[in-house]
Design an enzyme around this catalytic site. Structure first.
Site, PDB file in Angstrom:
ATOM      1  N   GLY A  28      16.600  17.583  67.089  1.00  0.00           N
ATOM      2  CA  GLY A  28      17.740  17.201  67.929  1.00  0.00           C
ATOM      3  C   GLY A  28      17.871  15.709  68.139  1.00  0.00           C
ATOM      4  NE  ARG A  48      31.741  19.538  62.902  1.00  0.00           N
ATOM      5  CZ  ARG A  48      30.980  18.470  62.698  1.00  0.00           C
ATOM      6  NH1 ARG A  48      30.584  18.167  61.496  1.00  0.00           N
ATOM      7  NH2 ARG A  48      30.581  17.719  63.712  1.00  0.00           N
ATOM      8  NE  ARG A  63      21.510  14.530  63.537  1.00  0.00           N
ATOM      9  CZ  ARG A  63      21.260  13.433  62.864  1.00  0.00           C
ATOM     10  NH1 ARG A  63      20.431  12.547  63.344  1.00  0.00           N
ATOM     11  NH2 ARG A  63      21.834  13.241  61.706  1.00  0.00           N
ATOM     12  CG  ASP A  95      28.544  20.967  57.246  1.00  0.00           C
ATOM     13  OD1 ASP A  95      28.601  21.089  56.006  1.00  0.00           O
ATOM     14  OD2 ASP A  95      27.614  20.384  57.820  1.00  0.00           O
TER      15      ASP A  95
END
Ligand code: AMP
Ligand code: MG
Length: 472
Positions: A122, A179, A89, A244
């Site tokens: 999203g 990440r 998103r 993440d």
């Protein structure tokens, strides 16, 4: 008038396997809530009027020079490996090189579905957007490396969660969005050419002094150790330290269910989805080592002699608890007024924390009160406090200006949970004044602000927030 953003997009130049290009979805009726002019200035972003800012930071009007893309990554979520995540998103509009020569990402969050949305819509709801705005800017003002808030816009559309909520879009600025999970994606797919490219890119962007994968790993471990120690010194609980949500830059990212604790207890958890306390306050120091071990594992294929890599990386990871202890001692030592805390000072710190824990003292206010000599008022067990106080006084007797040091390490103001909730509730009713008030006060968290004393008050029993939610 137009908005000028001096984009220079390096991530977009990486191969297609790193991202998916797409434009933001249009929204019904963009309306600007906030635009961070100080940050904009730092980024070299100039212009313009509110309606145009709203249109651009809602994704309705393309920003000239932007090359919007969703980044792909993987990650361990609560210990389980998700082989493919990604911006579900969010869209990276592009990068700018700021006034200090640092490359910064500008990203829309809540800008519509992407190829990585899985079952999500999203979109983002107003509450989490305002929460991230206030918390990330507060963290910056507190001196913590963090992503920043450039803009917040109402979309004029509803989003559907447990209830129907007003939609919003957040514009996030980060020194990058690389990440641990980005490395894990290419390692797990055995895309070693991409892994090598990601390593080179990360090295150039964040750690130009690092020559080898081992150098880079050690540098990231150092920054993450410092970061977590700093979080702990402020009573901050990130709440969702999945790999993440763990950056290579060492910036705090992803303000979902995070919270500052009021009463001190090492096992404090707020996140509604963290049912086993994996990311509890005290556990953060261990879990960051686990996260760095996942990064190390993903980086092994970068080295020809893998056995040697495993040996080298293991040493780096094994050294991390000591790094964290050292950073913790420095931060908490400063909270007690010590310029150069020694290992034996850990006892003094731990004993105070224990007094705070057994009496349910307010973390922030107790430390702040040390500088003004009123800490005993925050401790329930006075009899136990007095001998501690005497030991502490003796220890700081030889310190130069310990009060100034304490004031600079012990904020008067943090974004207290109940205030954040009240701010969101008001904004849902169309009243954004508390949002702006919080931002203003929290931009000077170490200053006494007598007119804002009410924001220092711990929650009343009826105001206590029991759980926080990711808001996805
Ligand atoms: P987070 O818990 O915010 O770190 O999100 C974990 C993953 O879920 C990320 O890959 C997000 O992009 C994705 N995600 C979260 N919320 C949504 C949403 N509303 N729509 C699509 N993807 C989402
Ligand atoms: Mg995330």
């Amino acid at each position: 008038m137009t908005l000028s953003i001096p984009f220079d997009n390096s991530y977009a130049r990486l191969p297609e396997t790193f991202h998916a290009r797409l434009d933001p979805a249009r929204v019904a009726a963009p309306e600007l809530i906030a635009f961070n002019t100080v940050l904009a200035e730092e980024l070299g972003v100039s212009g313009t009027d509110d309606p145009l800012l709203a249109a651009i930071f809602a994704g309705n009007m393309p920003a000239e020079g932007a090359e919007p893309l969703a980044q792909i990554y993987a990650g361990h979520q609560f210990g389980g490996f998700s082989p493919q995540l990604g911006d579900g998103r969010a869209l990276l509009l592009g990068e700018v090189v700021d006034r200090n020569g640092l490359r910064r990402d500008i990203q829309l969050k809540g800008s519509g579905p992407t190829p990585f949305s899985r079952r999500g819509d999203g979109r983002a709801a107003l509450g989490p957007v305002l929460r991230e705005y206030v918390l990330s800017e507060a963290m910056h003002a507190l001196g913590v490396p963090t992503t920043r808030a450039l803009a917040a816009v109402r979309t004029g559309e509803d989003v559907y969660r447990e209830t129907i909520l007003p939609g919003a879009i957040f514009t996030r600025v980060a020194s990058s969005h690389i990440r641990v999970g980005t490395f894990q994606l290419f390692a797990s797919r055995q895309q070693y050419a991409e892994l090598q490219q990601l390593f080179e890119y990360t090295r150039e962007r964040h750690y130009p002094e690092a020559k080898t994968p081992g150098d880079l790993l050690a540098a990231v471990c150092q920054r993450q150790a410092e970061l977590v120690a700093q979080w702990m010194s402020l009573g901050f609980i990130h709440g969702v330290m999945n790999t993440d949500n763990c950056t290579l830059s060492g910036e705090t990212i992803d303000y979902g269910p995070c919270a500052f604790m009021d009463q001190y207890h090492p096992d404090t958890v707020y996140s509604s989805i963290d049912q086993h306390g994996r990311y509890a306050y005290q556990a953060q120091a261990d879990i960051i080592v686990w996260n760095m071990a996942q990064l190390a594992t993903a980086m092994v294929p970068l080295v020809q002699d893998q056995e040697a890599a495993v040996t080298e990386f293991t040493e780096i990871i094994n050294a991390m608890p000591n790094l964290i202890r050292g950073a913790w001692l420095t931060r908490f030592g400063a909270k007690l007024g010590l310029a150069a805390p020694q290992p034996e000072d850990a006892r003094l710190i731990a004993d105070l924390l224990h007094l705070m824990q057994t009496g349910g003292s307010d973390f922030t206010n107790t430390f702040r009160a040390l500088a003004t000599g009123s800490a005993r008022d925050e401790i329930t067990d006075r009899a136990a406090y007095e001998p501690w106080h005497a030991r502490w006084q003796e220890r700081i007797a030889s310190e130069d200006a310990p009060e100034a040091r304490m004031r600079a390490a012990n904020p008067a103001f943090i974004p207290r949970n109940h205030r954040v909730e009240q701010m969101i509730a008001a904004a849902m009713q169309g009243d954004e004044s508390l949002f702006h008030h919080l931002n203003a006060v929290l931009s000077r968290p170490y200053d006494d602000q007598p007119e804002a004393e009410e924001l220092r008050r711990p929650p009343l029993p009826s105001e206590v927030v029991q759980a926080t939610f990711c808001g996805t």
